[in-house]
Design an enzyme around this catalytic site. Structure first.
Site, mmCIF file in Angstrom:
data_model
loop_
_atom_site.group_PDB
_atom_site.id
_atom_site.type_symbol
_atom_site.label_atom_id
_atom_site.label_comp_id
_atom_site.label_asym_id
_atom_site.label_seq_id
_atom_site.Cartn_x
_atom_site.Cartn_y
_atom_site.Cartn_z
ATOM 1 N N ASP A 165 -8.550 31.051 -95.852
ATOM 2 C CA ASP A 165 -9.609 30.980 -96.864
ATOM 3 C C ASP A 165 -9.966 29.514 -97.156
ATOM 4 O OD1 ASP A 165 -11.338 31.813 -98.868
ATOM 5 O OD2 ASP A 165 -9.763 32.371 -100.280
ATOM 6 N N ASP A 180 -7.947 28.264 -84.117
ATOM 7 C CA ASP A 180 -8.477 28.105 -85.474
ATOM 8 C C ASP A 180 -9.768 28.920 -85.564
ATOM 9 O OD1 ASP A 180 -9.740 27.282 -87.793
ATOM 10 O OD2 ASP A 180 -9.430 25.140 -87.411
HETATM 11 P P1 ADP Z 1 -3.285 36.168 -96.687
HETATM 12 O O1 ADP Z 1 -3.326 35.621 -98.082
HETATM 13 O O2 ADP Z 1 -4.257 37.335 -96.470
HETATM 14 O O3 ADP Z 1 -1.905 36.469 -96.228
HETATM 15 P P2 ADP Z 1 -3.387 33.610 -95.234
HETATM 16 O O4 ADP Z 1 -4.554 32.739 -95.040
HETATM 17 O O5 ADP Z 1 -2.256 33.085 -96.065
HETATM 18 O O6 ADP Z 1 -3.940 35.013 -95.782
HETATM 19 O O7 ADP Z 1 -2.787 34.009 -93.824
HETATM 20 C C1 ADP Z 1 -3.371 34.948 -92.959
HETATM 21 C C2 ADP Z 1 -3.166 34.494 -91.520
HETATM 22 O O8 ADP Z 1 -4.135 33.488 -91.226
HETATM 23 C C3 ADP Z 1 -1.806 33.879 -91.238
HETATM 24 O O9 ADP Z 1 -1.311 34.460 -90.036
HETATM 25 C C4 ADP Z 1 -2.117 32.393 -91.027
HETATM 26 O O10 ADP Z 1 -1.230 31.805 -90.092
HETATM 27 C C5 ADP Z 1 -3.501 32.475 -90.461
HETATM 28 N N1 ADP Z 1 -4.359 31.273 -90.550
HETATM 29 C C6 ADP Z 1 -4.308 30.241 -91.426
HETATM 30 N N2 ADP Z 1 -5.281 29.345 -91.151
HETATM 31 C C7 ADP Z 1 -5.986 29.845 -90.084
HETATM 32 C C8 ADP Z 1 -7.092 29.407 -89.301
HETATM 33 N N3 ADP Z 1 -7.737 28.250 -89.579
HETATM 34 N N4 ADP Z 1 -7.516 30.192 -88.272
HETATM 35 C C9 ADP Z 1 -6.903 31.355 -87.981
HETATM 36 N N5 ADP Z 1 -5.852 31.832 -88.672
HETATM 37 C C10 ADP Z 1 -5.387 31.081 -89.698
#
Ligand code: ADP
Length: 184
Positions: free
Chosen positions: A43, A19
């Site tokens: 986000d 995370d």
């Molecule tokens: P985007 O809208 O740019 O595609 P997302 O947040 O939907 O962004 O996803 C981008 C990546 O971040 C995905 O691979 C998702 O699994 C990952 N992700 C989601 N939450 C976390 C987190 N807390 N830490 C790291 N990666 C995360």
């Protein structure tokens, strides 16, 4: 906690699973949307854990330099609020399929512009999520090649940033990345 995976470019780049909000680095990168006012995925997690200070600074950016939102591929910086990281660098990845002629260039620009801001702010360590590969639907193999090349190209021109962490939420995403990265 994160499990350590392979490193690249003389250990300046580390691939990890976990995370990103828990990472104690100078800056973490947020895969934001152009509103800068919150969303789902990483986000949502960054704003939830980071607290209202980050939102207030994003709102300020919308009221001043970016009234129409942050264009795709660009990056802005706020403090890290309650996060361990000192800063959050917010960048907007391309929504896959919206602009096929430019989406690879725009995804590379997210990494490049985030690293440029990091350099301006004397960041020593920075953690990236896998930009655009969640809700924005960018194919993970292509994103792996594009992001690794952009990071490599930047780091070969920079001596200040000591560590770039690439943090994958799902082990399977880290595996895909490792298969398709083009660091070397
Ligand atoms: P985007 O809208 O740019 O595609 P997302 O947040 O939907 O962004 O996803 C981008 C990546 O971040 C995905 O691979 C998702 O699994 C990952 N992700 C989601 N939450 C976390 C987190 N807390 N830490 C790291 N990666 C995360």
């Amino acid at each position: 906690m994160s499990d350590a995976l392979p490193t690249f470019l003389d250990e300046r780049v580390r691939v990890l699973i976990g995370d990103i909000t828990t990472h104690d680095v100078t800056a973490i990168v947020n895969a934001a949307n152009s509103t800068l006012l919150g969303g789902g995925g990483v986000d949502g997690a960054i704003h939830r854990i980071g607290g209202p200070q980050i939102y207030a600074e994003c709102k300020q950016i919308r009221e001043t330099t970016h009234p129409n939102g942050l264009p795709t591929g660009e990056a802005v910086i706020t403090t890290g609020g309650n996060l361990a990281a000192q800063y959050v660098i917010h960048t907007v990845g391309p929504i896959y399929g919206r602009n096929p002629a430019r989406e690879a260039e725009l995804l590379a620009a997210c990494y490049d512009n985030s690293l440029r801001i990091a350099r301006q702010y004397a960041v020593l360590s920075i953690a990236f999520p896998s930009i655009s590969t969640g809700a924005f639907g960018y194919p993970k193999p292509a994103a792996a090649a594009i992001s690794s090349r952009a990071i490599r190209d930047f780091l070969t021109t920079d001596n200040q940033i000591r560590e770039v962490r690439l943090v994958f939420f799902h082990p399977s995403d880290a595996r895909v990345f490792l298969e398709y990265q083009e660091f070397e």
